[in-house]
Design an enzyme around this catalytic site. Structure first.
Site, PDB file in Angstrom:
ATOM      1  N   SER A 144      -5.455  -3.602   2.975  1.00 35.73           N
ATOM      2  CA  SER A 144      -4.553  -3.781   1.843  1.00 35.73           C
ATOM      3  C   SER A 144      -4.351  -2.512   1.027  1.00 35.73           C
ATOM      4  O   SER A 144      -3.356  -2.387   0.319  1.00 35.73           O
ATOM      5  CB  SER A 144      -5.060  -4.911   0.940  1.00 35.73           C
ATOM      6  OG  SER A 144      -6.393  -4.670   0.537  1.00 35.73           O
ATOM      7  N   ASP A 389     -10.169  -5.913 -10.271  1.00 38.40           N
ATOM      8  CA  ASP A 389      -9.780  -5.106  -9.108  1.00 38.40           C
ATOM      9  C   ASP A 389      -9.928  -3.625  -9.434  1.00 38.40           C
ATOM     10  O   ASP A 389      -9.103  -3.038 -10.138  1.00 38.40           O
ATOM     11  CB  ASP A 389      -8.332  -5.414  -8.722  1.00 38.40           C
ATOM     12  CG  ASP A 389      -7.911  -4.720  -7.428  1.00 38.40           C
ATOM     13  OD1 ASP A 389      -8.675  -3.871  -6.933  1.00 38.40           O
ATOM     14  OD2 ASP A 389      -6.814  -5.031  -6.920  1.00 38.40           O
ATOM     15  N   HIS A 392      -7.886  -1.412  -5.488  1.00 35.04           N
ATOM     16  CA  HIS A 392      -6.477  -1.078  -5.311  1.00 35.04           C
ATOM     17  C   HIS A 392      -5.975  -0.276  -6.515  1.00 35.04           C
ATOM     18  O   HIS A 392      -6.726  -0.016  -7.456  1.00 35.04           O
ATOM     19  CB  HIS A 392      -5.655  -2.359  -5.129  1.00 35.04           C
ATOM     20  CG  HIS A 392      -6.087  -3.172  -3.957  1.00 35.04           C
ATOM     21  ND1 HIS A 392      -6.990  -4.214  -4.064  1.00 35.04           N
ATOM     22  CD2 HIS A 392      -5.764  -3.104  -2.642  1.00 35.04           C
ATOM     23  CE1 HIS A 392      -7.204  -4.742  -2.875  1.00 35.04           C
ATOM     24  NE2 HIS A 392      -6.479  -4.085  -1.986  1.00 35.04           N
TER      25      HIS A 392
END
Length: 431
Positions: A144, A389, A392
């Protein structure tokens, strides 16, 4: 009264046809605006620049004069003109990286650019990029974070053109886009472990799944699709923190934190090393692949105050200076493992005329603890089970600099490829 035959009669016979054509034209221009909202949506989102696009920038391609400069070592410096797109001008931003939409209160993380030591790194020029890749294709192969990079590139290119979907599948993990005006194809192939794998248990010891990794077997979901690509950006990293059982030659050789009796617990980079080795061998073994492989190096996470599942977060609001932090521990081991396996793959690929390059994002991203979504990947009032998170990157955000790196590398590529071809021919002649 009889009309005379001849020229006048032919004119009168054509006259009704002209009236019909005029009438059809009027009807066409009357009806089309009624359907324009639908046409406009398609054009706006997939083929034309956004309405508030920037003025065209200089698109002449300048070959770098200081090609020996290491663009991957440097500092982050202020850039008050950034960002170059927003969450309202780019539809490609994944919800969990849409920090603007979900109310991140500060925007200082947007206003930095990468300054290499000893030279300048030009900001990404979408016109130049699309001209260089005209008629070519690029695939993102990995997890990802690789998809995060692809979405960043789509957003940066939206200043020129939106792509259209040309996939033969509805699976977004294997999606293909095309920039029609440039005959340029962009694709993403989902393979978080790079090798053949399967989920053995949906939760596992850390509630993130337990996976069987076949470390010496190709993941044909991507290896079977890259033959015709000119550029392949290969990356992997954070999924290897998850519990996994390692297989080689069809038998279990150990595991990563599987907590199963009689299975030896091995360090994470055991599986990491063999996965990259197998991936490079898969590419080098492709009969028709003649493209360039870019290894995009590991991008460190920035959890502080606890592990990712123990309350860890990333709340800093400015970059580190290069003398304020160092990469160490497992992350350093992962980076070194990548580089060692890259050298092996590059050496083996040289005989097959497969070119390897390093897109070294590690140092630059180590210095950006401020660029992650944290909790701003969803509304604060939403009752969701997502962790903070710190893996990312917000879009727009620091990851946009990866496109700066990529464009500079493509500019240098012509001369470098020529030099390598000369060396290859010279070596063959001597042998």
């Amino acid at each position: 009264m009889e009309l005379p035959f001849g020229k006048n009669q032919q004119t009168l016979q054509k006259f009704p046809k002209i009236l019909i054509l005029i009438a059809l034209t009027v009807v066409l221009f009357t009806i089309v605006p009624l359907y324009y909202p639908l046409l406009g949506y398609t054009m706006k989102n997939y083929s034309q620049p956004p309405p508030n696009s920037y003025e065209p920038i200089e698109d002449s391609i300048q070959i770098p004069t200081n090609e020996k400069c290491d663009i991957f070592t440097g500092e982050w410096v202020p850039n008050p003109e950034a960002p170059y797109y927003t969450n309202t001008t780019c539809w490609a931003i994944h919800e969990h990286q849409n920090c603007m939409k979900y109310g991140r209160p500060d925007d200082g993380y947007l206003r930095w650019r990468w300054k290499p030591d000893g030279c300048e790194l030009p900001l990404f020029n979408p016109f130049q990029f699309l001209e260089i890749v005209r008629g070519k294709s690029l695939a993102f192969v990995g997890d990802s974070v690789g998809r995060n990079q692809m979405q960043s590139l789509i957003c940066l290119l939206s200043r020129v053109e939106y792509p259209i979907v040309v996939s033969h599948t509805t699976d977004e993990n294997f999606i293909r886009w095309e920039y029609k005006s440039y005959n340029f194809t962009l694709a993403t192939f989902w393979t978080p472990f790079l090798v053949k794998n399967e989920e053995a248990h949906s939760s596992g010891p850390t509630q993130t799944g337990l996976f069987n990794l076949y470390l010496d077997e190709y993941d044909e979901k991507w290896t079977s699709q890259i033959d015709d690509f000119n550029y392949v950006i290969l990356s992997a990293g954070h999924w290897f923190y998850r519990p996994a059982i390692y297989y080689e030659n069809g038998r279990i050789v150990g595991c990563r934190y599987c907590q199963i009796d009689n299975i030896t617990d091995l360090p994470m980079y055991y599986g990491y090393r063999r996965a990259f080795r197998t991936a490079f061998r898969a590419i080098n073994g492709l009969e028709n692949f003649k493209g360039i492989v870019f290894l995009r190096t590991f991008a460190p996470s920035h959890f502080e105050g606890g592990l990712w599942n123990k309350g860890g977060n990333c709340l800093r609001t400015r970059p580190f200076r290069s003398n304020e932090t160092n990469m160490e521990g497992e992350e350093l081991e992962l980076y070194m493992t990548q580089m060692e396996e890259f050298k092996v793959g590059e050496r083996e690929g040289r005989e097959r005329r497969v070119r390897y390059r390093v897109l070294d994002t590690t140092q630059a991203m180590l210095l950006r603890p401020d660029g992650h979504p944290s909790r701003y990947g969803h509304w604060a009032h939403e009752n969701v089970t997502l962790y903070n998170d710190c893996v990312h990157w917000c879009l727009p955000g620091p990851i946009d600099t990866w496109a700066d790196f990529m464009l500079e590398m493509l500019k240098r590529e012509g001369r470098r490829s020529h030099e390598e071809n000369v060396k290859f021919k010279d070596r063959n002649w001597r042998e």
